[in-house]
Design a protein around this motif. Structure first.
Motif, PDB file in Angstrom:
ATOM      1  N   GLN A   1      57.605  54.728  11.454  1.00 51.78           N
ATOM      2  CA  GLN A   1      56.665  54.836  10.334  1.00 51.78           C
ATOM      3  C   GLN A   1      55.364  55.504  10.764  1.00 51.78           C
ATOM      4  O   GLN A   1      54.802  56.303  10.021  1.00 51.78           O
ATOM      5  N   ALA A   2      54.880  55.179  11.966  1.00 49.98           N
ATOM      6  CA  ALA A   2      53.652  55.815  12.460  1.00 49.98           C
ATOM      7  C   ALA A   2      53.859  57.312  12.634  1.00 49.98           C
ATOM      8  O   ALA A   2      52.969  58.112  12.321  1.00 49.98           O
TER       9      ALA A   2
ATOM     10  N   HIS B   1      62.060  46.014  15.350  1.00 53.25           N
ATOM     11  CA  HIS B   1      60.794  46.029  14.615  1.00 53.25           C
ATOM     12  C   HIS B   1      59.840  47.067  15.202  1.00 53.25           C
ATOM     13  O   HIS B   1      59.211  47.833  14.474  1.00 53.25           O
ATOM     14  N   ARG B   2      59.743  47.105  16.521  1.00 51.58           N
ATOM     15  CA  ARG B   2      58.850  48.069  17.183  1.00 51.58           C
ATOM     16  C   ARG B   2      59.316  49.498  16.938  1.00 51.58           C
ATOM     17  O   ARG B   2      58.502  50.391  16.700  1.00 51.58           O
TER      18      ARG B   2
ATOM     19  N   TRP C   1      62.509  42.133  18.102  1.00 46.57           N
ATOM     20  CA  TRP C   1      61.261  42.801  18.469  1.00 46.57           C
ATOM     21  C   TRP C   1      61.493  44.285  18.707  1.00 46.57           C
ATOM     22  O   TRP C   1      60.695  45.122  18.295  1.00 46.57           O
TER      23      TRP C   1
ATOM     24  N   TRP D   1      60.954  50.565  14.346  1.00 47.00           N
ATOM     25  CA  TRP D   1      60.633  50.871  12.943  1.00 47.00           C
ATOM     26  C   TRP D   1      59.150  51.182  12.783  1.00 47.00           C
ATOM     27  O   TRP D   1      58.777  52.107  12.072  1.00 47.00           O
ATOM     28  N   GLN D   2      58.297  50.411  13.459  1.00 42.94           N
ATOM     29  CA  GLN D   2      56.861  50.673  13.392  1.00 42.94           C
ATOM     30  C   GLN D   2      56.522  52.050  13.971  1.00 42.94           C
ATOM     31  O   GLN D   2      55.696  52.781  13.425  1.00 42.94           O
TER      32      GLN D   2
END
Length: 114
Positions: free
Chosen positions: A37-38, A30-31, A27, A33-34
């Motif tokens: 990207q944002a 993943h967070r 998690w 990476w998000q």
């Protein structure tokens, strides 16, 4: 054998089953990476907005302060030749996404060198 596999096999893979610490690690990555990207999307949007505002300011400068009454602005905004017979220029190119009408040309032969 393969037919039965593809008929009954689900389209989506089964959900991942992690232990508590491994899930937390997953998690977190993943967070992160998000968020990355944002941040990249936001920077790209700001760059596009900056370019648009610069173009808008240049057009406004041509329209009002060029000293020729906006003649240069009108010349720059002229779309003559962009559309031919009211069809956008992009549609004038060959469309190669679909298959050809003739299919394979079996009669074609390589030219012999002389």
């Amino acid at each position: 054998m393969l037919i039965r596999y593809f008929l009954w096999h689900p389209l989506t893979p089964r959900p991942l089953r992690f232990s508590r610490t491994r899930y937390l690690r997953h998690w977190t990555i993943h967070r992160a990476w998000q968020l990355h990207q944002a941040q990249q999307r936001r920077a790209h949007q700001l760059e596009l907005q900056r370019q648009y505002q610069a173009m808008s300011a240049a057009c406004e400068e041509l329209r009002t302060a060029a000293g020729d009454g906006g003649r240069l602005f009108r010349k720059s905004m002229n779309k003559k030749g962009v559309y031919t017979d009211l069809v956008p220029i992009e549609y004038g190119r060959l469309q190669t996404e679909g298959p050809s009408k003739e299919g394979w040309n079996h009669e074609w032969k390589r030219m012999e060198k002389k």
